[in-house]
Write a protein that holds these residues in place. Structure first.
Motif, PDB file in Angstrom:
ATOM      1  N   ASN A  38       0.830  -1.210   0.000  1.00 26.87           N
ATOM      2  CA  ASN A  38       0.000   0.000   0.000  1.00 26.87           C
ATOM      3  C   ASN A  38       0.860   1.255   0.000  1.00 26.87           C
ATOM      4  OD1 ASN A  38      -2.477  -1.522   0.235  1.00 26.87           O
ATOM      5  ND2 ASN A  38      -1.900  -1.910   2.341  1.00 26.87           N
ATOM      6  N   LYS A  39       1.960   1.213   0.749  1.00 29.25           N
ATOM      7  CA  LYS A  39       2.850   2.371   0.802  1.00 29.25           C
ATOM      8  C   LYS A  39       3.487   2.621  -0.555  1.00 29.25           C
ATOM      9  CE  LYS A  39       3.888   4.486   3.877  1.00 29.25           C
ATOM     10  NZ  LYS A  39       3.330   5.758   4.374  1.00 29.25           N
ATOM     11  N   ALA A  40       3.731   1.564  -1.294  1.00 28.62           N
ATOM     12  CA  ALA A  40       4.321   1.736  -2.623  1.00 28.62           C
ATOM     13  C   ALA A  40       3.380   2.502  -3.538  1.00 28.62           C
ATOM     14  CB  ALA A  40       4.657   0.364  -3.223  1.00 28.62           C
ATOM     15  N   VAL A  41       2.092   2.180  -3.511  1.00 31.51           N
ATOM     16  CA  VAL A  41       1.114   2.910  -4.323  1.00 31.51           C
ATOM     17  C   VAL A  41       1.005   4.347  -3.815  1.00 31.51           C
ATOM     18  CG1 VAL A  41      -1.299   3.011  -5.041  1.00 31.51           C
ATOM     19  CG2 VAL A  41      -0.150   0.797  -4.844  1.00 31.51           C
ATOM     20  N   GLU A  42       1.021   4.507  -2.513  1.00 31.88           N
ATOM     21  CA  GLU A  42       0.930   5.856  -1.934  1.00 31.88           C
ATOM     22  C   GLU A  42       2.096   6.734  -2.421  1.00 31.88           C
ATOM     23  OE1 GLU A  42       1.283   8.112   2.373  1.00 31.88           O
ATOM     24  OE2 GLU A  42       0.939   5.952   2.337  1.00 31.88           O
ATOM     25  N   GLU A  43       3.268   6.132  -2.616  1.00 32.13           N
ATOM     26  CA  GLU A  43       4.427   6.905  -3.089  1.00 32.13           C
ATOM     27  C   GLU A  43       4.185   7.455  -4.481  1.00 32.13           C
ATOM     28  OE1 GLU A  43       7.897   8.851  -2.876  1.00 32.13           O
ATOM     29  OE2 GLU A  43       7.054   7.633  -1.248  1.00 32.13           O
ATOM     30  N   LEU A  44       3.531   6.677  -5.333  1.00 34.20           N
ATOM     31  CA  LEU A  44       3.211   7.175  -6.668  1.00 34.20           C
ATOM     32  C   LEU A  44       2.222   8.336  -6.596  1.00 34.20           C
ATOM     33  CD1 LEU A  44       2.876   3.820  -8.646  1.00 34.20           C
ATOM     34  CD2 LEU A  44       4.803   5.413  -8.636  1.00 34.20           C
ATOM     35  N   VAL A  45       1.281   8.258  -5.666  1.00 31.27           N
ATOM     36  CA  VAL A  45       0.331   9.355  -5.477  1.00 31.27           C
ATOM     37  C   VAL A  45       1.062  10.605  -5.002  1.00 31.27           C
ATOM     38  CG1 VAL A  45      -1.679  10.131  -4.146  1.00 31.27           C
ATOM     39  CG2 VAL A  45      -1.606   7.806  -5.042  1.00 31.27           C
ATOM     40  N   ALA A  46       2.039  10.425  -4.124  1.00 31.67           N
ATOM     41  CA  ALA A  46       2.825  11.570  -3.654  1.00 31.67           C
ATOM     42  C   ALA A  46       3.583  12.219  -4.805  1.00 31.67           C
ATOM     43  CB  ALA A  46       3.796  11.116  -2.564  1.00 31.67           C
ATOM     44  N   ASN A  47       4.089  11.405  -5.725  1.00 33.69           N
ATOM     45  CA  ASN A  47       4.758  11.961  -6.898  1.00 33.69           C
ATOM     46  C   ASN A  47       3.797  12.808  -7.729  1.00 33.69           C
ATOM     47  OD1 ASN A  47       7.198  10.781  -6.297  1.00 33.69           O
ATOM     48  ND2 ASN A  47       6.897   9.000  -7.620  1.00 33.69           N
ATOM     49  N   SER A  48       2.552  12.348  -7.835  1.00 33.12           N
ATOM     50  CA  SER A  48       1.543  13.109  -8.572  1.00 33.12           C
ATOM     51  C   SER A  48       1.280  14.449  -7.890  1.00 33.12           C
ATOM     52  CB  SER A  48       0.241  12.304  -8.674  1.00 33.12           C
ATOM     53  OG  SER A  48       0.442  11.108  -9.381  1.00 33.12           O
ATOM     54  N   PHE A  49       1.235  14.448  -6.591  1.00 31.26           N
ATOM     55  CA  PHE A  49       1.034  15.696  -5.852  1.00 31.26           C
ATOM     56  C   PHE A  49       2.185  16.663  -6.134  1.00 31.26           C
ATOM     57  CE2 PHE A  49       1.707  18.395  -2.170  1.00 31.26           C
ATOM     58  CZ  PHE A  49       0.438  18.901  -1.927  1.00 31.26           C
ATOM     59  N   ASP A  50       3.407  16.131  -6.076  1.00 32.37           N
ATOM     60  CA  ASP A  50       4.586  16.972  -6.344  1.00 32.37           C
ATOM     61  C   ASP A  50       4.529  17.573  -7.739  1.00 32.37           C
ATOM     62  OD1 ASP A  50       5.655  16.579  -3.871  1.00 32.37           O
ATOM     63  OD2 ASP A  50       7.177  15.123  -4.488  1.00 32.37           O
ATOM     64  N   ALA A  51       3.899  16.849  -8.665  1.00 34.44           N
ATOM     65  CA  ALA A  51       3.830  17.321 -10.051  1.00 34.44           C
ATOM     66  C   ALA A  51       2.720  18.351 -10.254  1.00 34.44           C
ATOM     67  CB  ALA A  51       3.608  16.135 -10.990  1.00 34.44           C
ATOM     68  N   GLY A  52       2.039  18.736  -9.180  1.00 36.84           N
ATOM     69  CA  GLY A  52       1.006  19.759  -9.287  1.00 36.84           C
ATOM     70  C   GLY A  52      -0.312  19.238  -9.812  1.00 36.84           C
ATOM     71  N   ALA A  53      -0.558  17.935  -9.719  1.00 36.54           N
ATOM     72  CA  ALA A  53      -1.801  17.368 -10.229  1.00 36.54           C
ATOM     73  C   ALA A  53      -2.986  17.848  -9.406  1.00 36.54           C
ATOM     74  CB  ALA A  53      -1.736  15.837 -10.191  1.00 36.54           C
ATOM     75  N   THR A  54      -4.104  18.030 -10.081  1.00 36.51           N
ATOM     76  CA  THR A  54      -5.357  18.300  -9.371  1.00 36.51           C
ATOM     77  C   THR A  54      -6.174  17.023  -9.228  1.00 36.51           C
ATOM     78  OG1 THR A  54      -6.453  18.907 -11.428  1.00 36.51           O
ATOM     79  CG2 THR A  54      -5.481  20.688 -10.141  1.00 36.51           C
ATOM     80  N   ASN A  55      -5.885  16.051 -10.102  1.00 37.10           N
ATOM     81  CA  ASN A  55      -6.570  14.761 -10.044  1.00 37.10           C
ATOM     82  C   ASN A  55      -5.555  13.648 -10.239  1.00 37.10           C
ATOM     83  OD1 ASN A  55      -9.621  15.540 -10.138  1.00 37.10           O
ATOM     84  ND2 ASN A  55      -8.689  16.724 -11.798  1.00 37.10           N
ATOM     85  N   VAL A  56      -5.672  12.609  -9.442  1.00 36.68           N
ATOM     86  CA  VAL A  56      -4.846  11.423  -9.609  1.00 36.68           C
ATOM     87  C   VAL A  56      -5.764  10.221  -9.459  1.00 36.68           C
ATOM     88  CG1 VAL A  56      -4.163  11.468  -7.178  1.00 36.68           C
ATOM     89  CG2 VAL A  56      -2.836  10.121  -8.793  1.00 36.68           C
ATOM     90  N   ALA A  57      -5.622   9.252 -10.356  1.00 38.81           N
ATOM     91  CA  ALA A  57      -6.504   8.078 -10.349  1.00 38.81           C
ATOM     92  C   ALA A  57      -5.656   6.811 -10.264  1.00 38.81           C
ATOM     93  CB  ALA A  57      -7.377   8.048 -11.596  1.00 38.81           C
ATOM     94  N   VAL A  58      -6.061   5.904  -9.376  1.00 38.90           N
ATOM     95  CA  VAL A  58      -5.389   4.622  -9.185  1.00 38.90           C
ATOM     96  C   VAL A  58      -6.323   3.531  -9.704  1.00 38.90           C
ATOM     97  CG1 VAL A  58      -4.421   3.010  -7.505  1.00 38.90           C
ATOM     98  CG2 VAL A  58      -4.165   5.486  -7.155  1.00 38.90           C
ATOM     99  N   PHE A  59      -5.781   2.661 -10.558  1.00 41.16           N
ATOM    100  CA  PHE A  59      -6.594   1.575 -11.118  1.00 41.16           C
ATOM    101  C   PHE A  59      -5.954   0.240 -10.751  1.00 41.16           C
ATOM    102  CE2 PHE A  59      -7.263   5.254 -13.869  1.00 41.16           C
ATOM    103  CZ  PHE A  59      -8.654   5.351 -13.843  1.00 41.16           C
ATOM    104  N   LEU A  60      -6.724  -0.601 -10.069  1.00 44.98           N
ATOM    105  CA  LEU A  60      -6.280  -1.938  -9.707  1.00 44.98           C
ATOM    106  C   LEU A  60      -7.014  -2.949 -10.570  1.00 44.98           C
ATOM    107  CD1 LEU A  60      -6.470  -1.638  -5.796  1.00 44.98           C
ATOM    108  CD2 LEU A  60      -4.493  -1.213  -7.259  1.00 44.98           C
ATOM    109  N   PRO A  61      -6.369  -4.046 -10.927  1.00 41.48           N
ATOM    110  CA  PRO A  61      -7.058  -5.065 -11.743  1.00 41.48           C
ATOM    111  C   PRO A  61      -8.108  -5.798 -10.911  1.00 41.48           C
ATOM    112  CG  PRO A  61      -4.909  -5.867 -11.065  1.00 41.48           C
ATOM    113  CD  PRO A  61      -4.977  -4.429 -10.619  1.00 41.48           C
ATOM    114  N   LEU A  62      -9.123  -6.291 -11.571  1.00 42.64           N
ATOM    115  CA  LEU A  62     -10.142  -7.063 -10.866  1.00 42.64           C
ATOM    116  C   LEU A  62      -9.548  -8.345 -10.297  1.00 42.64           C
ATOM    117  CD1 LEU A  62     -13.183  -6.671 -13.298  1.00 42.64           C
ATOM    118  CD2 LEU A  62     -12.815  -5.524 -11.108  1.00 42.64           C
TER     119      LEU A  62
END
Length: 851
Positions: A38-62
């Motif tokens: 979970n922390k690994a996915v959270e790190e990618l979200v943090a990178n999106s925040f650093d990039a100035g994103a207003t929206n970030v979407a996480v997609f997991l396979p079924l």
């Protein structure tokens, strides 16, 4: 090795990027720092925040087991061109902290350039497809190239080369079609291609997944991301198409006010020349339709929100959620300074941490300095700060009222819900299970041990379910007055889920006012729950029953001693305080309890409607024939605002005193007042009612008493206690033999005239000093002290151990800062000479006071 997926090799390879990455450094940084998937996915979200994103979407396979299953994270941040992707694959170095023009003014989280390695624990391949300045680029790192090298150097001699590709828009559409064509993607509102496409974006794909992904639980990941998400208007996270609400949003928003609509006038210190304004060209629902106008700041719009709980926490690393957010021309100018230059001590944190003030002051643009963040000093800045101060003052009464209206049990459940279950709920579940299994005895978690195996299983199942719904884990809070002063401070009942706080515990009584004060705001219910959890945590840590009991007993003794010694006043000081409280109802209740504590009782204040002002217990050992000698006294303080005013018999309320005495299982009741509606020697109504109670209870075989005593006589008794060596058995004689104030006065007069041999203070002090020794540094048990005194020259004998205990407690009253006596031990806090000098000084002070 399987063929590369289409999104990894589509497009034209323009050049190669050297990645200096070794197996050793991947192990150090990825598996060490990001052991949780979970922390690994959270790190990618943090990178999106650093990039100035207003929206970030996480997609997991079924299905993580499905062929080609992949995890994708997409954001509409600044994107990466060829140069950006090269910088991205610099290992151990990040330029984020060196950026002067921060994306959306956000303080950067990334510092070491190792965040991308978090993905190593989840996937064998990490692919980035990104758009910037109308062009599309991609890179794809196959981590198996690192694994195959197996080198141990942190800095490898030869780099791994990965292709830097440029894609056409058609290539990018084809590469990402597996995600962009889904309903989940479309529900996010992200547009990557076409006329309405975002100017820039990045698509990170984790493919050829490792076994670690099977540890991912969608619900847990959702909780992790919601907890990491700050309350911001410019940042949103989606998981499989569902927008996640920040966990802070569930902390209970009390109210939201729109400036100019709900807030039409500001309290001090707002400038006096603010005027209401309304832009009727905007939609009625638009929060910028309404506002205030200032001569220099222009039009001011925004809103204020108040929350039940603090908005601080884990998500602060992505950006704060509380405080002032001041926007100028759409740009947040106080990124790191949530106080907007106002001194923090002006804004009480307990309130400030629970509000959000989002304000647009475009007029400040004319006063910004060259860095576009600081405002020039001057009257305009002062006015802007005073508007924010006024908004803080506007919302504060609402928060205070919400706190006053909220039930303590609801407040505790809400606070626990915001804490990890491993700290607040699971320990109680596990200790309850252990009690049922006979592995441990619990003093702080109550379980019905007589239940059948089937009933126990049902109770554990119900407790498990309650633990899964944090807000329901504590069903409420009760103040228990059927407990004893010997019981712990609180008990959690696993059947009802209610926390029972021991209202007779000395610590609760001594600090009840501080716990309930709005000024200090100490949360009694949280403190009590922490005591319950301490026992459970000690059990989880693997301590034995004896070790747990010893630790909890020592902790409880500390609380009791803190309560008893919170004032550490001499008997003379307490007696004078009692006299001076005769015209102050609240103060007299406190000082009566302190007086009985000074007399040697375990006394606690209660002071609630329908209950006695206090209860005092005499913890005495059985007599030689094993007959119990313990007894308890209910306490009632009756002050009068004017000197000379007598307490009316109706106000005395004999029937109420009887009920309170019996409800609290007391043997005696004492009523203290500056005067009574009773004339000595006459058969007053008060005398008749008290005598009737004595005779009635005696006839029933359970003798009880009521004693009315004048404040001055109780104060004298407090003074006499240490110098006349009055024990709790001797004091009980007054309750047994005296009903009326003149009888109490006569009894105290008799005590005062009694000649008492001077106790062997010096011998006792020397014996304690010898037992403490120079290396032991531990309190001395009374049995040890008695044995030591038997070997003195000449021997000093105390056949009744209670006599020695009472004498030591009397010495502690005379030298409270130098001599410490509890129910079980005694110790010196200063040299024997200083202790003896303090006792001699107190003795002289008593006789001087009464000469």
């Amino acid at each position: 090795m399987s063929d590369s997926p289409i999104f990894a090799n589509i497009g034209n390879s323009k050049e190669e990027i050297d990645v200096r990455l070794s197996y050793r450094i991947v192990q150090l940084f990825s598996e060490g720092l990001y052991a949780s998937p979970n922390k690994a996915v959270e790190e990618l979200v943090a990178n999106s925040f650093d990039a100035g994103a207003t929206n970030v979407a996480v997609f997991l396979p079924l299905d993580f087991h499905a062929q080609g299953a992949a995890i994708a994270v997409v954001d509409d941040g600044e994107g990466m061109d060829a140069s950006g992707l090269k910088q991205h694959w610099l290992i151990g170095k990040s330029l984020k902290r060196e950026i002067h023009d921060l994306p959306r003014g956000r303080q950067q989280i990334g510092k070491f350039g190792i965040g991308k390695l978090a993905t190593y624990v989840l996937a064998s391949r990490l692919t980035h497809v990104s758009k910037k300045d109308g062009r599309y680029f991609s890179t794809s790192m196959d981590f198996r190239d690192v694994d195959n090298r197996g080198d141990d150097e942190v800095e490898p001699e030869t780099p791994i080369k990965i292709a830097l590709r440029e894609l056409t828009e058609a290539d990018a559409v084809k590469a990402l079609l597996s995600w962009t064509s889904t309903a989940a993607f479309k529900s996010c509102g992200l547009s990557l291609f076409g006329a309405n496409a975002a100017d820039s974006w990045t698509f990170a794909i984790l493919s050829e997944l490792k076994d670690k992904v099977f540890e991912i639980q969608q619900g847990v990941l959702e909780w992790v991301l919601r907890t990491a998400l700050p309350l911001r208007d410019d940042f949103a996270i989606f998981q499989n198409g569902v927008k996640l609400q920040p966990s802070k949003a569930e902390k209970g928003r009390i109210k939201r006010w729109v400036l100019g609509k709900d807030i039409k006038a500001l309290p001090k210190p707002a400038p006096a020349d603010l005027e209401l304004s309304e832009d009727k060209d905007q939609a009625p629902t638009s929060e910028t339709r309404f506002g205030l106008t200032h001569k220099d700041l222009g039009r001011i719009t925004g809103y204020v929100e108040a929350y039940k709980d603090l908005l601080t926490g884990k998500s602060d690393k992505l950006g704060r959620s509380h405080g002032f957010f001041v926007y100028v021309l759409g740009r947040l100018i106080n990124v790191s300074d949530g106080h907007f230059g106002i001194r923090p001590d002006e804004l009480r944190h307990g309130t400030f941490g629970r509000i959000r003030v989002v304000i647009r002051m475009d007029g400040l643009d004319n006063y910004l300095q060259s860095d576009r963040e600081r405002i020039r000093e001057g009257p305009v800045l002062v006015d802007a700060q005073n508007i924010l101060r006024a908004l803080f003052n506007f919302v504060r009464p609402t928060l205070e009222q919400a706190d006053a209206d909220e039930e303590p049990g609801v407040r505790l459940a809400r606070k626990l819900a915001g804490s990890p279950g491993s700290l607040t709920r699971r320990p109680i579940v596990e200790i309850a299970r252990a009690v049922f299994e006979g592995k441990i005895r619990s003093r702080y978690v109550s379980v019905p041990v007589a239940a059948t195996k089937s009933e126990q299983a049902d109770l554990l199942t119900a407790l498990e379910r309650r633990a899964e719904v944090p807000e329901q884990f504590v069903g409420g809070i009760d103040f228990a007055y059927d407990a004893t002063t010997d019981d712990g401070i609180a008990v959690y009942d696993v059947v009802s889920g209610r926390l029972r706080i021991n209202g007779l515990h000395p610590f609760v009584g001594a600090f009840f006012d501080e716990f309930t004060s709005k000024t200090t705001g100490l949360p009694l219910e949280v403190f009590a729950m922490a005591e319950v959890l301490l026992e459970s945590h000690l059990f989880q840590a693997g301590l034995t029953q004896n070790q747990i009991d010893d630790a909890m007993t020592a902790r409880d003794q500390l609380l009791r001693f803190t309560a008893q010694e919170s004032g550490r006043r001499t008997a003379l000081v307490i007696a004078n305080a009692l006299r001076n409280a005769r015209n102050d109802e609240n103060r007299l209740e406190i000082e009566v309890v302190e007086a009985f504590r000074s007399l040697g009782f375990d006394a606690v204040r209660i002071g609630k409607k329908g209950k006695p002002d206090g209860v005092a217990k005499a913890h005495l050992s059985p007599d030689a024939n094993r007959h119990p000698r313990r007894y308890a006294v209910s306490l009632e303080a009756k002050s009068k605002q004017k000197d000379g005013t007598k307490l009316k018999t109706k106000t005395f309320g004999v029937s109420t005193i009887v009920r309170q005495r019996d409800d609290f299982h007391c043997d005696h009741a004492v009523v203290v007042a500056p005067g009574f509606d009773h004339t000595s020697g006459k058969e007053s109504a008060l005398a008749k009612e008290i005598r009737a109670d004595r005779e009635g209870t005696a006839a029933n075989g359970s003798p009880r008493t009521i004693t009315a005593v004048h404040i001055d006589d109780l104060a004298r008794l407090v003074q006499l206690r240490p110098v006349k060596r009055l024990g709790l058995l001797k004091i009980r004689e007054m309750f047994q033999n005296c009903s009326l104030p003149e009888q109490c006065k006569e009894w105290v007069d008799c005590v005062e005239k009694t000649q008492v041999a001077t106790p062997p203070y010096a011998k006792i002090i020397d014996a304690i000093h010898q037992l403490q020794g120079t290396t032991r540094h531990e309190p001395v048990e009374y049995i040890e002290l008695r044995n030591e005194l038997r070997h003195a020259t000449p021997p000093i004998s105390f056949p009744d151990l209670d006599e020695l205990i009472e004498l030591c407690k009397g010495m502690a009253q005379m030298a409270p800062t130098a001599f410490v006596a509890t129910g079980g031990t005694v110790e010196l806090d200063q040299s024997p000479q200083n202790v003896l000098a303090a006792i001699e000084s107190a003795t002289k002070a008593h006789y001087n006071e009464n000469s």
